[in-house]
Enzyme design. Structure first.
Site, short mmCIF file in Angstrom:
data_model
loop_
_atom_site.label_atom_id
_atom_site.label_comp_id
_atom_site.label_asym_id
_atom_site.label_seq_id
_atom_site.Cartn_x
_atom_site.Cartn_y
_atom_site.Cartn_z
N CYS B 86 31.40 28.03 23.52
CA CYS B 86 30.33 27.07 23.79
C CYS B 86 29.65 27.38 25.12
O CYS B 86 28.98 28.38 25.25
CB CYS B 86 30.88 25.65 23.71
SG CYS B 86 29.59 24.41 23.53
N HIS B 203 34.04 25.29 18.55
CA HIS B 203 35.21 25.08 19.42
C HIS B 203 36.52 25.28 18.66
O HIS B 203 37.03 24.33 18.08
CB HIS B 203 35.19 23.65 19.96
CG HIS B 203 34.17 23.39 21.00
ND1 HIS B 203 34.42 23.51 22.34
CD2 HIS B 203 32.88 23.01 20.90
CE1 HIS B 203 33.33 23.22 23.03
NE2 HIS B 203 32.37 22.91 22.19
N GLU B 205 39.42 25.41 19.82
CA GLU B 205 40.50 24.59 20.40
C GLU B 205 40.48 23.17 19.84
O GLU B 205 41.45 22.43 19.98
CB GLU B 205 40.41 24.59 21.94
CG GLU B 205 39.40 23.65 22.57
CD GLU B 205 37.95 24.16 22.52
OE1 GLU B 205 37.70 25.18 21.85
OE2 GLU B 205 37.09 23.51 23.14
#
Lengths: 734, 227
Positions: B86, B203, B205
């Site tokens: 990002c 993302h 994560e």
């Protein structure tokens, strides 16, 4: 020098001025008058509401901090606590929607991290006028963008909330912002200025001329011209606040400070008087040392500025160097500007002269308290009288119309502008009954909801207040959470109008009774009066923020149907209660009748049943019934499910069909359950003396509802989905 | 594999990424302060999501001047692994470690939602556990994720197989609608010519634990761990 014009500019009455003179034993100078005008404003002093707020229960065995601090604190076990609070930013959001809403988020975040907690979630309750008006669309667009810009940047997820639409909010949008934080119990800090001789440090952004008189502005009605008040709205800097957050948490983690308070409404004035007032001390500061971003600011301007992203810290002398080092690491100012004194005054010097010297107690605690006259509105009787129109023939199209009514329609347009996933704790995404967050490393989780039905409150404020609490707790029950505590944002019109005061009083009574029944303490909140523009008051709008605890997140269920062939069961009874319903409003244009009644004991039993059933792993889904009644609830259960599963529901009853479908009778939850678990569910219901009724099965691709074997609704889930999903984007694409 | 997650002022996914690498995947992981000049011997540098320096100028435009970026550039030039997620992707573009630039999303709004990504190049250290054409469900959260590259540059990216991830539907089909932010060639993830620096807007994560709705993001990290 202090003439009636000056007094009226400061929103102070002649009587209040006399009291100030008596309290300080002389005429105040203009700067001192500014201090009193801010701290004695409705926004800061609660002078019209204090007498009534004392009716709310505030204690409980889990309460660590009740009202009176920056935020309330509740013990959640395992050495941890939650810190939470809700606040309004209504007036600034009308004048400048983007910055008004953004700084609302900034302010509530500071309230949370100033207590040592890391903010983990934001929610917003938003109310706008109808979207047909370009002005209302512009306000909503700006407010949502403002919330998004601040919350996303600082990295706190906006995980839920509510959005309502009604004409009364056209001139007076409501922006209520809630924040939840998590803290280790041993790391909690308070707004105290203890230890005379301890240095007082100013940290964060520099002071400018922005936001002077913001709190005073929020304490008066608006006329036609609001544009000239724009300079009163502050400008937010989420990046600066992110640095401030990390620096503050770091100095607190290391135990380097004594007390801390944010400079929000009323800025330096508020923090330099409230902190010592709580500790029985005083503060002496030198304004020449305050970091300033503009030249030639007067003491009046410096003291009254509401520049954002600032904090006041009291630290032990030995720790000042270390505190400054940590702030420097985050590229922030941390400047000693004075010290705590044993003499209980706020003493302010500027260029070698004393410009303010007033007792902090007078400023903070001795504002007059008003018991303003209250009178039941004469129009209420006719508003409560309802002659029901005959039911429409095509009830399917009514369901479709309700699904597309902006208050009920999908709010994805709003939520996807918010980063609702950062911090990776969001277990239930926005749109469900309650937002659910995990706590890393633990089995348990937290649930939060914001609720309040203003139309009910306008028709019967006491019942409306009680329902607000009941519904919020019901939302929590639907995710298996036990409510722990409440924060409330009470949005009302001008309290100098006896009718508004009556509404306020009644709503408080309703809230108080419900909170006592559910045994949930009110740990703080905010009162926003003067939500009147051009003499027109908003509906009485209490917004309840309730935080709950879930023992075991593995058992969590959502609102949507998960598979075909599950049994659909309705908890609670349905009676003909169409008064104040979304159906009457959206379909028949009627805002009349008495809102549904509420039996708090029955409500509690239904909620207990739902929680217990979830705990035992019996439920596949659970969704509470609210606006739009059973039909809308069933439609939402189909829509929230990922698979587009429909359902067939059957009822045997002689009630008029529109009442069956759209009555907003309280204390009801619609669940789905595997057939094998039905007997156990019935047993649990019987133990609690709570009526439950098998009403149908999930399956197919349509929502079908029959009454006495006659089909009254048949809608493909896809058609519903189209109407529900696109209503708000469509309103913005014109 | 030792990971280092860079902390810029304004980073807000630094701890999320650290948590997944260290606690979920059990890897040795350290935080790297942007003012330092020390990579602490990590094998893979992760530039996390967030709003470095508030992104008041172009996203990532100030972060590229952070002291630590000198070491990150040297690490990349030596062939070391760098993953930008990002805002981290935006920083990599500003650093010139990846080609192209980011524009505002085509609807001019911030977008936070799950998207489907098609793996178009599984022969990278970041995607080696994927099949060609495999679809991953991973969320995005950005305002400036509308990737832009001029036609000649795009042709080169295609030719060199540098487009690793594209926005697609759940079956891996590319449609106008699934390209939510309007990126050139639906680019969601891009790799350097040498194959050691990758930037991606989604993302991973946030999709590394089933409790959060998807575990597909682990594929990226686990591919790295196998490298």
């Amino acid at each position: 020098m202090i003439d009636p014009k000056v007094l009226s500019d400061h929103n102070l009455t002649a009587e209040e001025y006399e009291k100030i003179t008596a309290l300080i034993g002389r005429e105040p100078n203009l700067t001192e008058l500014g201090i009193f005008s801010l701290m004695w404003s409705e926004h800061c002093s609660y002078k019209s509401s204090k007498a009534f707020l004392s009716r709310l229960p505030t204690s409980g065995k889990r309460v660590i901090q009740g009202p009176g601090e920056n935020a309330g604190i509740i013990d959640i076990g395992d050495g941890q606590a939650v810190v939470f609070k809700i606040e309004s930013h209504n007036h600034p959001s009308l004048i400048e929607p983007f910055q008004g809403a953004a700084t609302g988020v900034g302010g509530i975040l500071r309230d949370i991290f100033t207590m040592g907690a890391r903010p983990i979630a934001l929610l917003d309750s938003l109310r706008f006028g109808p979207l047909e008006s370009p002005k209302n669309r512009a306000i909503m667009d700006g407010v949502v963008a403002g919330i998004s810009s601040y919350g996303n940047s600082i990295g706190v997820p906006t995980v839920g909330g509510e959005v309502y639409f009604h004409e009364v909010y056209s001139r007076n949008p409501l922006v209520n912002v809630f924040c939840l934080g998590l803290v280790e119990k041993t790391k909690i800090f308070f707004a105290r200025a203890e230890g005379p001789g301890n240095p007082v440090l100013y940290v964060g952004s520099k002071t400018g001329r922005d936001g002077i008189h913001g709190a005073t502005m929020a304490s008066a009605e608006f006329g036609q011209e609001t544009e000239h008040k724009r300079p009163n709205v502050q400008v937010g800097d989420p990046f600066k606040e992110k640095l401030l957050l990390e620096a503050c948490l770091e100095v607190m983690e290391k135990g380097l400070i004594v007390g801390i308070q944010d400079m929000g409404a009323a800025g330096l004035t508020c923090s330099t008087t409230e902190m010592p007032a709580k500790s029985g001390t005083g503060i002496s500061i030198n304004l020449d040392l305050v970091p300033q971003r503009e030249d030639g600011m007067t003491p009046y301007e410096i003291m009254l500025s509401e520049s954002q992203e600032r904090m006041l810290i009291v630290a032990g002398k030995e720790n000042v160097a270390e505190v400054r080092k940590i702030f420097a690491k985050w590229d922030l100012d941390a400047v000693p500007i004075g010290e705590v004194t044993a003499r209980k005054n706020l003493k302010v010097s500027f260029r070698g002269e004393t410009v303010i010297d007033v007792p902090v107690d007078a400023v903070v605690n001795l504002c007059p308290v008003y018991r303003r006259p209250a009178r039941k509105p004469a129009s209420l009787r006719s508003a409560q009288t309802l002659t029901l129109p005959s039911p429409p023939k095509d009830l399917s199209s009514v369901v479709l119309k309700l699904a597309a009514s902006p208050t009920i329609a999908d709010k994805e347009w709003v939520f996807r502008q918010y980063d609702h996933m950062v911090q990776t704790n969001t277990v239930l995404l926005p749109g469900a009954d309650a937002a659910v967050l995990r706590i890393k490393g633990r089995k348990k989780g937290l649930a939060v909801t914001l609720d309040g039905n203003a139309l009910y409150c306008s028709l019967d404020p006491r019942t409306g207040g009680a329902i607000a609490v009941a519904e919020a707790c019901r939302n929590l029950a639907c995710v298996g959470a036990v409510p722990l505590g409440v924060t409330n944002c009470l949005n009302f019109g001008n309290p100098e109008k006896p009718e508004v005061m009556w509404q306020f009083k009644e709503v408080i009574e309703g809230l108080a009774e419900a909170c006592r029944t559910f045994e949930i303490p009110v740990t703080g909140g905010n009162v926003s009066f003067y939500n009147d523009t051009e003499g027109l008051s908003i509906h009485p709008t209490p917004v309840l923020g309730v935080v709950g605890l879930i023992d075991d997140l593995a058992k969590l269920v959502g609102p949507g149907f998960r598979e075909e062939g599950a049994v659909v069961v309705l908890f609670g009874e349905t009676i003909e209660e169409l008064g104040g319903s979304e159906y009457l409003r959206a379909v028949h244009g009627l805002e009349k009748g008495r809102p549904p009644g509420i039996d708090l004991k029955k409500e509690r039993a239904v909620q207990d049943l739902c929680r217990e059933a979830i705990r035992e792993g019996l439920l596949r889904s659970a969704h509470d019934l609210s606006e739009g009644g059973l039909a809308v609830c069933a439609a939402e259960c189909c829509l929230f499910g990922s698979s587009g599963t429909g359902c067939v529901l059957d009822f045997d009853d002689e009630m008029r069909p529109d009442a069956w479908l759209f009555s907003e009778t309280q204390s009801r939850i619609l669940v789905s359950v595997a057939g094998r678990d039905l007997p156990r569910l019935k047993e649990l219901a019987e133990e609690r003396n709570t009526p439950v009724k098998t009403v149908g099965r999930t399956g197919g691709t349509e929502l079908i509802i029959r009454q006495n074997e006659r089909e009254i609704v048949r809608l493909p889930v896809e058609t519903l989905h189209e109407a529900w999903k696109k209503a708000i984007p469509r309103a913005f694409s014109v | 594999m030792k990971f280092g997650v860079v902390v810029f002022p304004g980073s807000n996914c630094d701890h999320d990424t650290y948590y997944v690498l260290k606690d979920v995947l059990g890897q040795e992981t350290v935080l790297l302060w942007h003012k330092d000049h020390e990579l602490k011997g990590v094998d893979c540098v992760v530039l996390p999501g967030g709003f470095s320096y508030g992104d008041y100028l172009r996203s990532g435009a100030i972060a590229r001047f952070s002291p630590l970026m000198r070491e990150v550039r040297e690490h990349a030039e030596r062939g070391g692994l760098v993953l930008g997620i990002c805002n981290g992707f935006q920083v990599l573009l500003e650093l010139g470690l990846l080609p192209g630039a980011m524009l505002r999303n085509k609807n001019l709004k911030f977008l936070c939602q799950f998207v489907h990504l098609r793996v178009d190049n599984p022969a990278t250290p970041f995607t080696r556990l994927a099949r060609r054409g495999q679809v991953l469900r991973i969320p995005i959260a950005h305002f400036d994720g509308n990737y832009f590259a001029p036609p000649e540059s795009l042709a080169e990216l295609e030719e060199q197989d540098q487009i690793v991830l594209r926005y697609a539907d759940e079956n891996g089909e590319l449609t106008g609608e699934t390209n939510v932010n309007g990126s050139t060639a639906a680019v969601a993830g891009l790799i350097s010519r040498r194959g050691n620096v990758m930037g991606m807007m989604p993302h991973p994560e946030r999709a590394s634990e089933s409790a959060l709705g998807s575990g597909d993001g682990r594929l990226i990290f686990e591919s790295l761990i196998r490298s």
